[in-house]
Scaffold this active site. Structure first.
Site, short mmCIF file in Angstrom:
data_model
loop_
_atom_site.label_atom_id
_atom_site.label_comp_id
_atom_site.label_asym_id
_atom_site.label_seq_id
_atom_site.Cartn_x
_atom_site.Cartn_y
_atom_site.Cartn_z
CG HIS A 153 -1.91 -1.01 1.37
ND1 HIS A 153 -2.08 -1.78 2.49
CD2 HIS A 153 -2.87 -1.43 0.50
CE1 HIS A 153 -3.09 -2.61 2.33
NE2 HIS A 153 -3.59 -2.43 1.12
CE LYS A 189 -14.91 -5.45 2.22
NZ LYS A 189 -13.72 -5.13 1.43
NE ARG A 237 -3.15 -7.66 -4.45
CZ ARG A 237 -3.96 -7.97 -3.45
NH1 ARG A 237 -3.46 -8.10 -2.24
NH2 ARG A 237 -5.24 -8.19 -3.64
CB SER A 267 -4.40 -6.44 4.81
OG SER A 267 -4.05 -5.19 4.29
O1 PNS Z 1 -8.99 -2.79 0.16
P1 PNS Z 1 -10.33 -3.25 -0.28
O2 PNS Z 1 -11.08 -3.88 0.86
O3 PNS Z 1 -10.27 -4.15 -1.50
O4 PNS Z 1 -11.16 -1.93 -0.72
C1 PNS Z 1 -12.47 -2.04 -1.22
C2 PNS Z 1 -13.13 -0.66 -1.30
C3 PNS Z 1 -13.07 0.04 0.04
C4 PNS Z 1 -12.44 0.19 -2.34
C5 PNS Z 1 -14.61 -0.88 -1.73
O5 PNS Z 1 -15.17 -1.87 -0.93
C6 PNS Z 1 -15.46 0.37 -1.62
O6 PNS Z 1 -15.26 1.33 -2.33
N1 PNS Z 1 -16.43 0.35 -0.69
C7 PNS Z 1 -17.31 1.47 -0.43
C8 PNS Z 1 -18.73 1.16 -0.89
C9 PNS Z 1 -18.88 1.44 -2.38
O7 PNS Z 1 -18.69 2.54 -2.84
N2 PNS Z 1 -19.29 0.41 -3.13
C10 PNS Z 1 -19.57 0.57 -4.53
C11 PNS Z 1 -18.37 0.32 -5.41
S1 PNS Z 1 -18.68 -1.21 -6.16
#
Ligand code: PNS
Length: 159
Positions: A17, A41, A90, A128
């Protein structure tokens, strides 16, 4: 001013990150690291702890801010005046999920652009979750996270 968001769970932040944040900070005027605060989550660390670990990892980057968000990412982006979303890629296995996120965000907010940065080779396998798993069994994670994050993980897992 071009504002970009680097969203994620960051539970906890890894060297992968950090590499993405450093590179994003060179591309845009301001980067907001946006930590998802979402009850659906389950996270190991509280959002406050995650933010602190990120801030402690980023000394010297004057154009990076760290915030939490809940709800939709695009609503947070609109509020912050951001038009870019940074995501790290990745491996091919990330591609499908990341495309889904990027297309959904674009459908909801056409002015937003997602920029994918390929993880550097050294960190291309890091996540993570993997770091937590190794830490939970007492494995050496010193190559994967900053020392202050390593200490936090060791404390969590009583190692
Ligand atoms: O590190 P991660 O857990 O893969 O990140 C995922 C993240 C936070 C980018 C994604 O879950 C997110 O944007 N969540 C907020 C809710 C949202 O906007 N959802 C619609 C997009 S599909």
């Amino acid at each position: 001013m071009k504002v970009g968001i680097y969203p994620g769970s960051f539970d906890p932040i890894t060297n992968g990150h950090i590499n993405i944040i450093e590179r994003a900070a060179k591309i845009t005027d301001k980067v907001i690291v946006a930590v998802l605060n979402n009850n659906a989550k389950t996270a190991l660390f509280t959002v406050e702890d995650r933010i602190k670990m990120i801030k402690d990892s980023l000394s010297g980057l004057s154009n990076v801010e760290v915030r939490s968000f809940d709800g939709l990412l695009i609503d947070f982006a609109k509020n912050e005046g951001a038009t870019l979303i940074f995501r790290g890629l990745r491996a091919v296995s990330d591609y499908e999920y990341e495309m889904q996120l990027a297309h959904t965000n674009k459908a909801l907010y056409p002015d937003i652009e997602t920029i994918f940065l390929q993880s550097d080779t050294k960190h291309s396998y890091l996540s993570s979750s993997i770091v937590k798993e190794v830490a939970s069994y007492g494995g050496d994670i010193s190559e994967f996270v900053p020392s202050h994050v390593e200490a936090k993980l060791k404390m969590c897992y009583n190692r």
